[in-house]
Design an enzyme around this catalytic site. Structure first.
Site, PDB file in Angstrom:
ATOM      1  N   GLU A 130       0.843  -1.200   0.000  1.00  0.00           N
ATOM      2  CA  GLU A 130       0.000   0.000   0.000  1.00  0.00           C
ATOM      3  C   GLU A 130       0.877   1.249   0.000  1.00  0.00           C
ATOM      4  OE1 GLU A 130      -2.450   1.569  -0.556  1.00  0.00           O
ATOM      5  OE2 GLU A 130      -4.247   1.007   0.512  1.00  0.00           O
ATOM      6  N   ASP A 131       0.316   2.342  -0.471  1.00  0.00           N
ATOM      7  CA  ASP A 131       1.057   3.603  -0.377  1.00  0.00           C
ATOM      8  C   ASP A 131       0.873   4.252   0.993  1.00  0.00           C
ATOM      9  OD1 ASP A 131      -1.602   3.995  -1.043  1.00  0.00           O
ATOM     10  OD2 ASP A 131      -1.255   5.786  -2.216  1.00  0.00           O
TER      11      ASP A 131
ATOM     12  N   ASP B   3      -4.148   5.503   6.379  1.00  0.00           N
ATOM     13  CA  ASP B   3      -4.583   6.782   6.930  1.00  0.00           C
ATOM     14  C   ASP B   3      -5.567   6.469   8.063  1.00  0.00           C
ATOM     15  OD1 ASP B   3      -5.467   9.407   7.175  1.00  0.00           O
ATOM     16  OD2 ASP B   3      -5.627   9.772   5.051  1.00  0.00           O
TER      17      ASP B   3
ATOM     18  N   PHE C   8      -1.705  16.467   3.943  1.00  0.00           N
ATOM     19  CA  PHE C   8      -2.198  15.838   2.708  1.00  0.00           C
ATOM     20  C   PHE C   8      -1.028  15.672   1.746  1.00  0.00           C
ATOM     21  CE2 PHE C   8      -4.172  15.286  -1.353  1.00  0.00           C
ATOM     22  CZ  PHE C   8      -5.197  14.406  -1.046  1.00  0.00           C
TER      23      PHE C   8
ATOM     24  N   ARG D  68       0.607  12.027  -9.187  1.00  0.00           N
ATOM     25  CA  ARG D  68       1.100  10.675  -8.888  1.00  0.00           C
ATOM     26  C   ARG D  68       2.511  10.474  -9.453  1.00  0.00           C
ATOM     27  NH1 ARG D  68      -3.284   7.484  -7.042  1.00  0.00           N
ATOM     28  NH2 ARG D  68      -5.287   7.933  -8.001  1.00  0.00           N
TER      29      ARG D  68
HETATM   30  C1  PRP Z   1      -5.847   5.860  -0.615  1.00  0.00           C
HETATM   31  C2  PRP Z   1      -4.667   4.950  -0.296  1.00  0.00           C
HETATM   32  C3  PRP Z   1      -5.273   3.870   0.545  1.00  0.00           C
HETATM   33  C4  PRP Z   1      -6.395   4.592   1.260  1.00  0.00           C
HETATM   34  C5  PRP Z   1      -5.979   4.874   2.664  1.00  0.00           C
HETATM   35  O1  PRP Z   1      -6.502   5.352  -1.707  1.00  0.00           O
HETATM   36  O2  PRP Z   1      -4.084   4.425  -1.456  1.00  0.00           O
HETATM   37  O3  PRP Z   1      -5.775   2.824  -0.244  1.00  0.00           O
HETATM   38  O4  PRP Z   1      -6.657   5.805   0.555  1.00  0.00           O
HETATM   39  O5  PRP Z   1      -6.985   5.537   3.357  1.00  0.00           O
HETATM   40  P1  PRP Z   1      -7.651   4.983   4.689  1.00  0.00           P
HETATM   41  O6  PRP Z   1      -6.598   4.342   5.533  1.00  0.00           O
HETATM   42  O7  PRP Z   1      -8.202   6.237   5.322  1.00  0.00           O
HETATM   43  O8  PRP Z   1      -8.751   4.037   4.306  1.00  0.00           O
HETATM   44  P2  PRP Z   1      -7.477   6.209  -2.639  1.00  0.00           P
HETATM   45  O9  PRP Z   1      -8.899   5.875  -2.299  1.00  0.00           O
HETATM   46  O10 PRP Z   1      -7.076   7.644  -2.601  1.00  0.00           O
HETATM   47  O11 PRP Z   1      -7.229   5.560  -4.075  1.00  0.00           O
HETATM   48  P3  PRP Z   1      -5.885   5.523  -4.966  1.00  0.00           P
HETATM   49  O12 PRP Z   1      -4.956   4.494  -4.357  1.00  0.00           O
HETATM   50  O13 PRP Z   1      -6.397   5.098  -6.303  1.00  0.00           O
HETATM   51  O14 PRP Z   1      -5.278   6.901  -4.961  1.00  0.00           O
END
Ligand code: PRP
Length: 177
Positions: free
Chosen positions: A102-103, A106, A155, A168
């Site tokens: 995962e990136d 949060d 952010f 990105r």
């Molecule tokens: C982001 C990130 C995680 C998630 C984390 O995805 O890549 O998957 O939010 O948030 P959380 O811990 O509050 O649930 P996003 O929905 O932005 O999609 P993306 O990876 O396509 O940018």
């Protein structure tokens, strides 16, 4: 925001800092999974650059790569916890050692959903590697087995992370000013 609008980006984690940490994580993962086949599961879209670099930091041939697309219903900056699988894995993971890549973790709501979902598929093991963790926003405590960096409540964009699908492609992680 339009494409022509320019906003300042303040660097939070440099290209070099990220590269060094990714090498360390790769070495640790390689040592932990020695002699085992490992399936890296990249969570799209945010993890695409991290997974590409991490995979190359894990030596050996017993590394498989698959992807999974997730979308959380929410606004541009907040996750709602309601998650949709927009693209599923291409292969079953039953009996496999899975490492979710995962990136960012949060609130933890996305990972809570995904890890529960993957466990129903009876893998041999499921662990989590996240480049970033923002503990100040945590709603669900998700154990992160391999963590790149803990960051403050900002952010962040770049190195896979977006703001309204942009930024990105930045080679570093920054904060929009
Ligand atoms: C982001 C990130 C995680 C998630 C984390 O995805 O890549 O998957 O939010 O948030 P959380 O811990 O509050 O649930 P996003 O929905 O932005 O999609 P993306 O990876 O396509 O940018």
């Amino acid at each position: 925001m339009t494409m022509t609008e320019t906003r300042q980006v303040k660097e939070l984690l440099s290209r070099d800092q990220i590269a060094r940490r990714v090498q360390e994580l790769g070495a640790q993962i390689a040592a932990d999974y020695q002699g085992k086949e490992l399936v890296l599961v990249g969570v799209l879209k945010g993890s695409f650059l991290f997974l590409a670099d991490l995979a190359r930091a894990i030596p050996g041939t017993d590394v498989l790569v698959d992807f999974l697309g997730l979308a959380s219903y929410g606004d541009a900056t907040r996750s709602s916890g309601v998650v949709q699988i927009t693209a599923d894995l291409t292969k079953p993971i039953e009996g496999k050692h899975v490492l979710v890549v995962e990136d960012i973790v949060d609130t933890g709501l996305t990972m809570e959903y995904l890890l529960d979902n993957l466990k129903t598929r009876h893998p041999a093991s499921v662990k989590l590697c996240s480049l970033l963790h923002k503990p100040s926003r945590s709603v669900k405590q998700i154990p992160i087995d391999y963590l790149g960096f803990t960051i403050p409540d900002l952010f962040v964009i770049g190195y896979g992370l977006d703001y309204a699908q942009r930024y990105r492609n930045l080679p570093y992680i920054g904060v929009l000013e």
